[in-house]
Design an enzyme around this catalytic site. Structure first.
Site, PDB file in Angstrom:
ATOM      1  CB  THR A 367      47.207  41.662  38.561  1.00  0.00           C
ATOM      2  OG1 THR A 367      48.214  42.629  38.285  1.00  0.00           O
ATOM      3  CG2 THR A 367      47.659  40.333  38.003  1.00  0.00           C
ATOM      4  CG  ASN A 387      52.584  46.897  37.764  1.00  0.00           C
ATOM      5  OD1 ASN A 387      52.440  46.056  38.648  1.00  0.00           O
ATOM      6  ND2 ASN A 387      53.429  47.901  37.893  1.00  0.00           N
TER       7      ASN A 387
HETATM    8  O1  DON Z   1      53.992  40.940  37.618  1.00  0.00           O
HETATM    9  C1  DON Z   1      53.825  41.306  38.771  1.00  0.00           C
HETATM   10  O2  DON Z   1      54.296  40.716  39.725  1.00  0.00           O
HETATM   11  C2  DON Z   1      52.958  42.514  39.059  1.00  0.00           C
HETATM   12  N1  DON Z   1      52.955  43.388  37.933  1.00  0.00           N
HETATM   13  C3  DON Z   1      51.582  42.069  39.423  1.00  0.00           C
HETATM   14  C4  DON Z   1      50.740  43.199  39.889  1.00  0.00           C
HETATM   15  C5  DON Z   1      49.581  42.785  40.679  1.00  0.00           C
HETATM   16  O3  DON Z   1      49.352  41.633  40.948  1.00  0.00           O
HETATM   17  C6  DON Z   1      48.722  43.852  41.196  1.00  0.00           C
HETATM   18  N2  DON Z   1      47.595  43.273  41.891  1.00  0.00           N
HETATM   19  N3  DON Z   1      47.112  43.461  42.894  1.00  0.00           N
END
Ligand code: DON
Length: 560
Positions: A367, A387
């Site tokens: 992300t 994601n």
């Molecule tokens: O919206 C969320 O909380 C997750 N989809 C975020 C994913 C994420 O931060 C992955 N990173 N390391």
């Protein structure tokens, strides 16, 4: 008793003091992003007369091209904006929505068990993207430059390519099997089904065309016409459930950010459907009852922080979901009475036990976050996502758009952990058109003399990272220090303190164990924080890009 005029006087005195000592415009720009090409593109737009919001459009789009594993047009995010001329603060909610044909049990088999990977790989895992609509909205409502200008750098990088680096290779190897399984993804992100070598020039001509359509036609360039048709056809041919109606009805939402107070600082963070702000405020509200937090030895301080994390993450699992669909008891969760009650339930000498619900373990993933401030003081904190690394590893043919697998952020079965080990229940169950609960927490921390802009990726760990960062920012620890300090985390379930190498000393570990904590040392680091501090008293800026990633932070003078 204080009479109203006296209160007014207090406010006046406060405002006058703030104004006499603090600068109202930074007269410099600063950008911190997870990729040097995005930072440079943002700089160029500011130099061409764009404001922080234009730069945010550019940076978002470029990150989607050069960090395809993190974010992009096929995903969504939250853009927290502060407009300097009128002080307006708003969160642009560009979170994905569940397709209309989605239903609560769509990832469960006949016996009611989650079907492995169905909510992670392939088109069924993808929510309806929000990023393109958000970029068009930010450009129209807050920017001063047209999308043709602000999207140009991303279009160029998609068409002419960028150099594959070690980080890209690591992310691609993590998702190699899934990338290979989709012909179009393999063509776009691999080289003859292998991870491209370092310095291979990765071109994405289809993505360049889709970005071009967005630049020319605004949101309709993505959600209607040829691009929309190709997206829907590609998804449906591969077993997905999107329809043209899903795309047409997608709307970003301008939301009031969540605002709280901790000591002398005002905290502004993401509101639902991100759990970020709520969980962050709950933790800070509890910590407000421990005046001696920073006088504690490291083990006792960690213990208090962990216990507040445990409680706030438990409420996340129990109560939080898209408040447009479910009733979330926000007033109760954020009330001083509840904070006091929860703080009182913390035993300084003994770890609590998280009541059981099955939970998995969070894994490394991606992300992205960026922070921007311009010379006028306009600011953006944005956390964007598809994601998992490379999202669903699915690209509808002819679009170049890598789809998200954000559907996994729903609670696909009460108590069943998602990719980050997070559990949830009915409040975050799948419903058509609903937004899945997020942890993304773009945040501003403001004290009399200082404005901090921060955020990070990291799945479930985002909120605890932002908490640790915010506490240091309030103490005026230099940004370089706290962005790079090793971190620890607790998320209620699994019931263990996870920590990066060197985050806790041997002695602290022993003391935490003696209080009854389970400890889970991690082999890898996590997070990729991008933060900026504007010291209003000295009018100096400082910025840091997490050393865990490959990003770049810059501060540069205004041109005029
Ligand atoms: O919206 C969320 O909380 C997750 N989809 C975020 C994913 C994420 O931060 C992955 N990173 N390391």
């Amino acid at each position: 008793m204080i009479t109203p005029p006296r209160i007014l006087l207090c406010f006046l005195v406060l405002i006058l003091t703030w104004n006499t000592h603090a600068n109202t415009q930074p007269q410099q720009h600063a950008i911190a992003t997870a990729h040097p090409l995005a930072t440079e593109a943002g700089m160029a737009i500011l130099r061409k007369g764009g404001n922080a919001f234009d730069a945010a459009v550019t940076v978002s789009a470029v990150l989607g091209v050069v960090e395809p594993y993190s974010s992009g047009l096929g995903g969504g995010g939250f853009w927290l904006l502060h407009r300097a001329n009128d002080g307006k603060q708003v969160m642009i909610d560009g979170r994905e929505t569940a397709p209309l044909a989605a239903h609560r049990d769509m990832y469960l088999d006949k016996s009611g068990e989650p079907i492995p990977k169905l909510s992670i790989d392939g088109p069924l895992a993808a929510g309806i993207p929000g990023a393109p609509a958000a970029l068009a909205h930010i450009a129209e409502q807050y920017g001063v430059l047209p999308l043709q200008k602000t999207l140009a750098p991303a279009i160029k990088l998609a068409r002419e390519g960028f150099m594959v680096d070690a980080y890209y290779r690591r992310m691609a190897s993590f998702r190699l099997t899934a990338l290979r399984a989709d012909h179009t993804s393999a063509q776009q992100f691999l080289l003859e089904h292998q991870i491209p070598p370092k310095n291979h020039r990765l071109r994405q001509p289809d993505l360049a065309n889709t970005l071009q359509a967005l630049a020319e036609s605004g949101r309709d360039g993505f959600y209607a016409g040829e691009v929309a048709r190709k997206l829907v056809t590609g998804v449906r041919q591969a077993g997905g459930i999107w329809t043209l109606q899903d795309l047409q009805r997608y709307q970003i939402i301008e939301r009031q950010p969540l605002i709280g107070q901790y000591q002398n600082a005002r905290i502004t963070s993401a509101s639902l459907p991100s759990s970020g702000g709520v969980v962050l405020m709950q933790m800070l509200n509890m910590l407000g009852h421990f005046d001696d937090l920073d006088q504690q030895n490291p083990a006792d301080r960690t213990h208090l922080l962990v216990e507040t994390m445990r409680r706030a993450y438990q409420d996340r699992a129990r109560y939080l979901g898209d408040s447009d669909f479910v009733d979330v008891p926000l007033n109760h969760l954020l009330s001083p009475v509840y904070a006091k009650q929860q703080a009182n339930s913390i035993d300084r000498y003994k770890a609590s036990i998280s009541s059981p619900m099955t939970a998995g373990k969070p894994e490394g993933a991606d992300t992205t976050h960026f922070s921007i401030i311009d010379q006028q003081g306009n600011r953006v904190a944005a956390t964007l996502s598809i994601n998992y690394p490379f999202g669903a590893c699915f690209v509808p043919p002819g679009t170049g758009v890598l789809l998200n697998d954000e559907m996994d952020d729903f609670s696909i079965k009460p108590g069943a952990p998602n990719a980050y080990g997070l559990v949830g229940n009915q409040a975050n169950a799948i419903e058509p058109g609903k937004r899945m609960l997020s942890s993304m927490s773009p945040t501003f921390v403001e004290t009399e003399n200082q404005v901090t802009i921060l955020g990070t990726p990291g799945g479930s760990r985002i909120i605890s990272m932002v908490l640790l960062g915010a506490l240091e920012a309030i103490k005026q620890t230099p940004v370089e220090t706290w962005v790079n300090t090793p971190r620890f985390h607790h998320q209620y379930l699994p019931d263990a303190i996870q920590f990066e190498p060197h985050a806790l000393s041997e002695n602290t570990i022993i003391q935490l164990r003696s209080k009854g904590h389970k400890l889970k040392p991690l082999n890898n680091q996590y997070g990729n924080m991008q933060a900026i501090i504007w010291n209003k008293r000295t009018n100096k800026m400082s910025a840091a890009s997490d050393h865990r990633g490959i990003g770049k932070a810059v501060i540069f003078p205004a041109t005029d």
